[in-house]
Design a protein around this motif. Structure first.
Motif, short mmCIF file in Angstrom:
data_model
loop_
_atom_site.label_atom_id
_atom_site.label_comp_id
_atom_site.label_asym_id
_atom_site.label_seq_id
_atom_site.Cartn_x
_atom_site.Cartn_y
_atom_site.Cartn_z
N PRO A 104 33.87 53.66 50.99
CA PRO A 104 33.99 52.92 49.66
C PRO A 104 34.67 51.75 49.71
CG PRO A 104 35.67 54.67 49.63
CD PRO A 104 34.90 54.69 50.99
N ALA A 105 34.30 50.83 48.75
CA ALA A 105 34.83 49.35 48.82
C ALA A 105 36.21 49.52 48.68
CB ALA A 105 34.03 48.45 47.96
N LEU A 106 37.19 49.26 49.20
CA LEU A 106 38.62 49.21 49.07
C LEU A 106 39.42 47.83 49.53
CD1 LEU A 106 39.42 52.95 50.32
CD2 LEU A 106 39.29 51.98 47.86
N PRO A 107 40.43 47.54 49.04
CA PRO A 107 41.17 46.34 49.69
C PRO A 107 41.25 46.60 51.18
CG PRO A 107 42.34 46.92 47.49
CD PRO A 107 41.44 47.91 47.87
N SER A 108 41.08 45.41 51.98
CA SER A 108 41.53 45.50 53.43
C SER A 108 42.72 45.85 53.65
CB SER A 108 40.97 44.39 54.05
OG SER A 108 39.61 43.89 53.99
N ILE A 109 43.18 46.53 54.83
CA ILE A 109 44.73 46.86 55.24
C ILE A 109 45.14 46.15 56.68
CG2 ILE A 109 44.83 48.68 53.80
CD1 ILE A 109 44.42 50.33 56.60
N GLU A 110 46.07 45.55 56.68
CA GLU A 110 46.57 44.76 57.92
C GLU A 110 47.55 45.99 58.54
OE1 GLU A 110 46.10 41.57 58.85
OE2 GLU A 110 44.98 41.32 57.11
N LEU A 111 47.14 46.28 59.76
CA LEU A 111 47.85 47.25 60.90
C LEU A 111 48.77 46.62 61.72
CD1 LEU A 111 44.74 49.57 61.58
CD2 LEU A 111 46.39 49.73 59.74
N ARG A 112 50.03 47.00 61.67
CA ARG A 112 51.08 46.60 62.79
C ARG A 112 51.69 47.75 63.20
NH1 ARG A 112 52.56 46.26 57.81
NH2 ARG A 112 54.60 46.66 57.12
N PRO A 113 52.72 48.11 64.16
CA PRO A 113 53.31 49.04 64.59
C PRO A 113 54.29 49.59 63.49
CG PRO A 113 53.66 47.07 66.15
CD PRO A 113 52.93 46.46 65.12
N GLY A 114 54.03 50.85 63.13
CA GLY A 114 54.69 51.35 62.00
C GLY A 114 53.96 51.66 61.17
N SER A 115 52.77 51.37 60.80
CA SER A 115 51.65 51.50 59.85
C SER A 115 51.20 52.91 59.90
CB SER A 115 50.36 50.52 59.95
OG SER A 115 50.83 49.14 59.74
N ILE A 116 51.19 53.64 58.91
CA ILE A 116 50.51 54.89 58.76
C ILE A 116 49.53 54.88 57.53
CG2 ILE A 116 51.01 57.25 58.15
CD1 ILE A 116 54.14 56.76 58.66
N VAL A 117 48.31 55.49 57.98
CA VAL A 117 47.28 55.51 57.37
C VAL A 117 46.39 56.47 57.18
CG1 VAL A 117 44.99 54.21 57.12
CG2 VAL A 117 46.73 52.75 57.93
N ARG A 118 45.85 56.99 56.13
CA ARG A 118 44.98 58.19 56.06
C ARG A 118 43.66 57.66 55.76
NH1 ARG A 118 42.91 62.08 52.11
NH2 ARG A 118 42.19 63.68 53.00
N LEU A 119 42.91 58.21 56.60
CA LEU A 119 41.42 57.76 56.46
C LEU A 119 40.37 59.34 56.02
CD1 LEU A 119 40.70 55.62 59.67
CD2 LEU A 119 41.06 54.97 57.59
#
Length: 127
Positions: free
Chosen positions: A91-106
């Motif tokens: 789905p169309a969602l805002p982009s995210i910037e990843l860096r060390p420490g980022s936690i993401v659920r897909l």
């Protein structure tokens, strides 16, 4: 012919594995997924799911600079090293910037474009 499965670097109880320096064998991203550059990816499983499927799989994944399209699995990940942007196409969602420490659920089925500017390494758990 498909590539052989990476050897399991199984986590033993009470032992330590350095996910940041774990050696990963890289393969080029398939041409149909490449958006720009010549990215490659590497993967090392750390634990097998109890039922033999994907749910509960634990591993380390890395992508070199470039951009690629992907269809996601249901997972949670922690970025260990690198920098990238993930664009959510569907789905169309805002982009995210990843860096060390980022936690993401897909969620399974999400359509994404990963643009890596500094080799990205993540520890993931497939759900």
């Amino acid at each position: 012919m498909s590539a052989p499965e990476p050897a399991l670097a199984r986590l033993a109880a009470g032992a330590m594995t350095d996910a940041a320096s774990l050696a990963l064998a890289h393969e080029p991203v398939p041409a149909e997924q490449v958006v720009s550059g010549s990215p490659s990816t590497g993967y090392a499983p750390l634990d097998e799911p109890a039922d033999g499927g994907r749910a509960g799989e634990l591993g380390v994944w890395e992508m070199t600079p470039g951009a690629m399209r992907d269809i996601e699995v249901d997972e949670v990940f922690l970025v260990i090293a690198g920098h990238a942007t993930v664009e959510f196409v569907e789905p169309a969602l805002p982009s995210i910037e990843l860096r060390p420490g980022s936690i993401v659920r897909l969620e399974a089925g999400m359509s994404t474009v990963w643009t890596v500017t500094e080799s990205l390494r993540k520890l993931f758990i497939a759900r």
